[in-house]
Motif scaffolding. Structure first.
Motif, PDB file in Angstrom:
ATOM      1  N   SER A 124       0.853  -1.197   0.000  1.00 13.88           N
ATOM      2  CA  SER A 124       0.000   0.000   0.000  1.00 13.88           C
ATOM      3  C   SER A 124       0.880   1.236   0.000  1.00 13.88           C
ATOM      4  CB  SER A 124      -0.907   0.010   1.238  1.00 13.88           C
ATOM      5  OG  SER A 124      -0.158   0.287   2.406  1.00 13.88           O
ATOM      6  N   GLY A 125       0.238   2.386  -0.101  1.00 10.78           N
ATOM      7  CA  GLY A 125       0.938   3.644   0.084  1.00 10.78           C
ATOM      8  C   GLY A 125       1.319   3.818   1.549  1.00 10.78           C
ATOM      9  N   PRO A 126       1.917   4.957   1.898  1.00 12.46           N
ATOM     10  CA  PRO A 126       2.525   5.085   3.230  1.00 12.46           C
ATOM     11  C   PRO A 126       1.614   5.558   4.360  1.00 12.46           C
ATOM     12  CG  PRO A 126       3.072   6.989   1.916  1.00 12.46           C
ATOM     13  CD  PRO A 126       2.273   6.088   1.018  1.00 12.46           C
ATOM     14  N   LEU A 127       0.495   6.218   4.064  1.00 11.61           N
ATOM     15  CA  LEU A 127      -0.225   6.921   5.123  1.00 11.61           C
ATOM     16  C   LEU A 127      -1.284   6.062   5.798  1.00 11.61           C
ATOM     17  CD1 LEU A 127      -0.773  10.427   3.463  1.00 11.61           C
ATOM     18  CD2 LEU A 127       1.207   9.572   4.739  1.00 11.61           C
ATOM     19  N   GLN A 128      -1.244   6.001   7.125  1.00 11.21           N
ATOM     20  CA  GLN A 128      -2.251   5.313   7.924  1.00 11.21           C
ATOM     21  C   GLN A 128      -3.089   6.302   8.721  1.00 11.21           C
ATOM     22  OE1 GLN A 128      -1.983   1.303   9.286  1.00 11.21           O
ATOM     23  NE2 GLN A 128      -3.949   1.997   8.522  1.00 11.21           N
ATOM     24  N   LEU A 129      -2.421   7.193   9.425  1.00 13.58           N
ATOM     25  CA  LEU A 129      -3.094   8.176  10.268  1.00 13.58           C
ATOM     26  C   LEU A 129      -2.260   9.443  10.312  1.00 13.58           C
ATOM     27  CD1 LEU A 129      -5.425   8.745  12.351  1.00 13.58           C
ATOM     28  CD2 LEU A 129      -3.835   7.979  14.120  1.00 13.58           C
ATOM     29  N   ILE A 130      -2.919  10.586  10.155  1.00 16.32           N
ATOM     30  CA  ILE A 130      -2.249  11.893  10.196  1.00 16.32           C
ATOM     31  C   ILE A 130      -3.025  12.803  11.143  1.00 16.32           C
ATOM     32  CG2 ILE A 130      -1.519  13.921   8.866  1.00 16.32           C
ATOM     33  CD1 ILE A 130      -0.018  11.491   8.021  1.00 16.32           C
ATOM     34  N   TYR A 131      -2.283  13.607  11.904  1.00 13.17           N
ATOM     35  CA  TYR A 131      -2.885  14.657  12.724  1.00 13.17           C
ATOM     36  C   TYR A 131      -2.077  15.945  12.570  1.00 13.17           C
ATOM     37  CZ  TYR A 131      -5.839  11.438  15.477  1.00 13.17           C
ATOM     38  OH  TYR A 131      -6.780  10.531  15.881  1.00 13.17           O
ATOM     39  N   ASP A 132      -2.735  17.051  12.843  1.00 15.80           N
ATOM     40  CA  ASP A 132      -2.045  18.324  13.002  1.00 15.80           C
ATOM     41  C   ASP A 132      -1.123  18.219  14.225  1.00 15.80           C
ATOM     42  OD1 ASP A 132      -1.598  21.050  14.155  1.00 15.80           O
ATOM     43  OD2 ASP A 132      -2.846  21.702  12.484  1.00 15.80           O
ATOM     44  N   ALA A 133       0.143  18.592  14.047  1.00 14.78           N
ATOM     45  CA  ALA A 133       1.115  18.507  15.139  1.00 14.78           C
ATOM     46  C   ALA A 133       1.709  19.867  15.470  1.00 14.78           C
ATOM     47  CB  ALA A 133       2.223  17.526  14.780  1.00 14.78           C
ATOM     48  N   SER A 134       1.012  20.928  15.104  1.00 14.30           N
ATOM     49  CA  SER A 134       1.518  22.275  15.374  1.00 14.30           C
ATOM     50  C   SER A 134       1.681  22.486  16.874  1.00 14.30           C
ATOM     51  CB  SER A 134       0.562  23.315  14.795  1.00 14.30           C
ATOM     52  OG  SER A 134       0.409  23.119  13.398  1.00 14.30           O
ATOM     53  N   THR A 135       2.754  23.146  17.249  1.00 17.08           N
ATOM     54  CA  THR A 135       3.079  23.300  18.663  1.00 17.08           C
ATOM     55  C   THR A 135       2.458  24.568  19.238  1.00 17.08           C
ATOM     56  OG1 THR A 135       5.069  24.636  18.370  1.00 17.08           O
ATOM     57  CG2 THR A 135       5.308  22.245  18.133  1.00 17.08           C
ATOM     58  N   PRO A 136       2.396  24.676  20.569  1.00 15.93           N
ATOM     59  CA  PRO A 136       1.874  25.908  21.178  1.00 15.93           C
ATOM     60  C   PRO A 136       2.784  27.108  20.939  1.00 15.93           C
ATOM     61  CG  PRO A 136       2.705  24.409  22.849  1.00 15.93           C
ATOM     62  CD  PRO A 136       2.700  23.650  21.571  1.00 15.93           C
ATOM     63  N   ASN A 137       3.995  26.857  20.419  1.00 16.65           N
ATOM     64  CA  ASN A 137       4.896  27.957  20.085  1.00 16.65           C
ATOM     65  C   ASN A 137       4.624  28.546  18.702  1.00 16.65           C
ATOM     66  OD1 ASN A 137       6.300  27.534  22.524  1.00 16.65           O
ATOM     67  ND2 ASN A 137       7.555  25.937  21.579  1.00 16.65           N
ATOM     68  N   GLY A 138       3.653  27.969  17.999  1.00 19.97           N
ATOM     69  CA  GLY A 138       3.281  28.499  16.692  1.00 19.97           C
ATOM     70  C   GLY A 138       4.034  27.877  15.534  1.00 19.97           C
ATOM     71  N   ASN A 139       4.636  26.706  15.720  1.00 14.27           N
ATOM     72  CA  ASN A 139       5.361  26.036  14.642  1.00 14.27           C
ATOM     73  C   ASN A 139       4.490  24.949  14.016  1.00 14.27           C
ATOM     74  OD1 ASN A 139       8.039  27.289  14.630  1.00 14.27           O
ATOM     75  ND2 ASN A 139       8.193  26.490  16.721  1.00 14.27           N
ATOM     76  N   PRO A 140       4.093  25.140  12.742  1.00 11.97           N
ATOM     77  CA  PRO A 140       3.206  24.188  12.078  1.00 11.97           C
ATOM     78  C   PRO A 140       3.900  22.857  11.795  1.00 11.97           C
ATOM     79  CG  PRO A 140       3.191  26.331  10.962  1.00 11.97           C
ATOM     80  CD  PRO A 140       4.365  26.320  11.900  1.00 11.97           C
ATOM     81  N   ALA A 141       3.140  21.769  11.904  1.00 11.50           N
ATOM     82  CA  ALA A 141       3.682  20.441  11.616  1.00 11.50           C
ATOM     83  C   ALA A 141       2.547  19.445  11.469  1.00 11.50           C
ATOM     84  CB  ALA A 141       4.634  19.986  12.729  1.00 11.50           C
ATOM     85  N   LEU A 142       2.874  18.315  10.859  1.00 15.15           N
ATOM     86  CA  LEU A 142       1.974  17.168  10.783  1.00 15.15           C
ATOM     87  C   LEU A 142       2.690  15.968  11.399  1.00 15.15           C
ATOM     88  CD1 LEU A 142       0.638  17.527   7.118  1.00 15.15           C
ATOM     89  CD2 LEU A 142      -0.675  17.945   9.210  1.00 15.15           C
ATOM     90  N   VAL A 143       1.925  15.104  12.058  1.00 14.46           N
ATOM     91  CA  VAL A 143       2.467  13.871  12.609  1.00 14.46           C
ATOM     92  C   VAL A 143       1.679  12.712  12.030  1.00 14.46           C
ATOM     93  CG1 VAL A 143       0.953  13.963  14.643  1.00 14.46           C
ATOM     94  CG2 VAL A 143       3.046  12.602  14.723  1.00 14.46           C
ATOM     95  N   GLY A 144       2.354  11.594  11.773  1.00 12.63           N
ATOM     96  CA  GLY A 144       1.635  10.471  11.186  1.00 12.63           C
ATOM     97  C   GLY A 144       2.296   9.136  11.437  1.00 12.63           C
TER      98      GLY A 144
END
Length: 522
Positions: A342-362
């Motif tokens: 299969s492709g790589p993605l199973q679960l993704i969430y917004d992982a942006s920190t309280p310091n204002g740094n945008p990110a995704l976690v998966g």
């Protein structure tokens, strides 16, 4: 402190500096600040199945978790410990459209609690989740063997139940994906009884798989989860926590002291041991004069899951700007590399920190397959897959980090050991029953939020109480563990509103069908 324990006998030696082990050491010292407690950790760090690392970010540097990271308001043991240590939490970002991608490879988005599935698939999913919730409620959290149907349910897998009750592929896909993320393995590998006990320990189906109020993924830990063990180390005393000391032998031949030997050749003596090493790692130790056979058998029938996690930092939270929450549930999509089904993605969430740094976690779908690919191959596949969902900005990260827990020394997997059919019926005592002067801790042995960080805290507190009862039977102690256990509530056991809705729709459809059949026969 001497580098060896030849001239010193400790009251307690704790094996493992993860959350369970460090909590146990902390609780013993809370009961008696003069207690002699030593923690031996095989890795070169504390933290166990937590791992916080620094990454490049939009505003410079920030930290993210590549191990355990979420906590919910019903995880009272964990919240107590965080308050003790002065650690705060912040909410998981959930506003916006969610995305669902199942085996039909369609990309569906939805904004309510109701996933975008065909009506019959929603009804199918409702029936299955409701059945699991009802069955789970009948499994006592203190001992699943007390369940009325324990023998029957421990003789089959979760997949067996799915085959009996499900009829639509979409409902199957959603359940399969959720199982892989929660346990790190497929439904066919898990005893149904173990699965039901696990879900009941956390408050039900919805509580374990959702991000909303009262659920497991409701909050994240400010500054990362690994600081829990780091602050516990400071409280216990850094000189009393030795890293890089894998325990290789435990000798209980002497009636007065237990002898512990590490791979570096050091020897330590103590009165009691709390082993908080992962279940499968605890049986790699040589035990003298005899082995803990029940625990060894349990370990053989409790393989560890395999989660493969990644974090990606970005300049902007472009998914939010497009109205997405960042949440994606997927079976992976079509294969993109040889050797991966299969492709790589199973679960993704917004992982942006309280310091204002945008990110995704998966998490990777079929992590064992992606484990064989290079980091560049993994990164390219992940970014391409994210671009299909959120747009081309996904291909322009600031930083990308991943962690394959299957390759982590002295873990060999994550998030939890799962019991195969028969394990509970025959070997369940191996989880918590002391082996002479050795007591066992670890999230797998928890009765509330088993498999989670909160379960690890509970298990550490329980093991500490057991040892304290043997060390100093008359020592006055608080009743904290029981108080936290008693805070468990059935509030989270309510069937999700959308499931109730789909159930009502199902009844309506059946009624309409019956009426139509009646009129056609006139």
């Amino acid at each position: 402190m001497a580098s060896s324990g030849e001239d010193h006998t400790w009251d307690v030696i704790v094996i493992g500096a993860g959350i369970a082990g460090m909590t146990a050491a902390y609780r013993i010292l809370q009961a008696d600040q003069n207690a002699r407690v030593l923690v031996l950790e095989a890795k070169d760090r504390v933290g166990g199945r937590t791992d916080t690392l620094e990454m490049n970010a939009a505003l410079g540097k920030d930290v993210w978790d590549l191990g355990g990271q979420w906590v919910g308001r019903t995880q009272h043991h964990m919240l107590w410990l965080m308050e003790e240590l002065g650690i705060t939490k912040y909410p998981q970002y959930t506003a916006g459209r969610k995305v669902l991608r199942l085996s039909d490879d369609k990309i569906r988005s939805y904004t309510t609690s109701i996933p975008t599935l065909p009506l019959m698939s929603l009804i199918d999913l409702h029936r299955f989740m409701s059945a699991v919730d009802r069955m789970a409620k009948t499994v006592p959290i203190d001992d699943p063997r007390k369940a009325v149907y324990a023998e029957e349910w421990d003789s089959i897998t979760l997949e067996t139940l799915m085959r009996r009750l499900m009829w639509t592929q979409s409902a199957w896909d959603v359940t399969d994906a959720a199982t892989c993320v929660v346990f790190g393995t497929k439904p066919r590998a898990i005893s149904l009884l173990s699965h039901l006990h696990y879900f009941n320990s956390g408050g039900g189906v919805e509580a374990l798989i959702d991000t909303k109020e009262d659920c497991a993924n409701e909050y994240k830990i400010t500054g990362g989860a690994m600081q829990i063990c780091e602050r516990l180390r400071d409280a216990v005393g850094e000189k009393n926590v030795l890293i890089g000391e894998p325990v290789t032998e435990i000798d209980q031949s002497d009636e007065d002291v237990v002898s512990v030997t590490t791979a570096t050749g050091k020897n330590f003596r103590c009165r009691y041991i709390i082993s908080a090493a992962p279940l499968h790692c605890s049986v790699d130790i040589d035990y003298i004069p005899h082995q803990p056979t029940v625990r060894a058998s349990l370990a053989l029938h409790s393989p560890v899951g395999h989660l493969f996690k990644f974090v990606i930092s970005y300049k902007k939270a472009f998914w939010r700007e497009k109205g997405y929450s960042g949440e994606l549930v997927s079976t992976g999509g079509q294969p993109v590399l040889p050797g991966c089904t299969s492709g790589p993605l199973q679960l993704i969430y917004d992982a942006s920190t309280p310091n204002g740094n945008p990110a995704l976690v998966g998490f990777y779908a079929n992590g064992r397959e992606w484990s064989n690919k290079t980091e560049e191959e993994c990164k390219g596949a992940v970014l391409n897959a994210l671009a299909e969902i959120f747009g081309p900005e996904a291909k322009q990260p600031i930083d990308f980090k991943q962690k394959d827990w299957g390759k982590e020394p002295y873990n060999g997997g994550c998030p939890v050991n799962v019991m195969t059919p028969g394990a509970i019926s025959y070997f369940y005592d191996g989880l918590t029953q002391p082996f002479d002067r050795i007591h066992w801790a670890g999230t797998e042995s928890a009765t509330i939020w088993r498999g989670y960080m909160s379960g690890a805290v509970q298990s550490g507190m329980r093991a500490a109480d057991e040892v304290l009862d043997r060390l100093w039977p008359g020592l006055p102690r608080d009743n904290l563990l029981k108080e936290l256990d008693d805070m468990r509530s059935d509030k989270t056991r309510q069937i999700p509103r959308w499931l109730s809705l789909s159930g009502a729709v199902a009844v309506g459809l059946l009624f309409s069908y019956a009426v139509r059949r009646y009129w056609l026969t006139l």
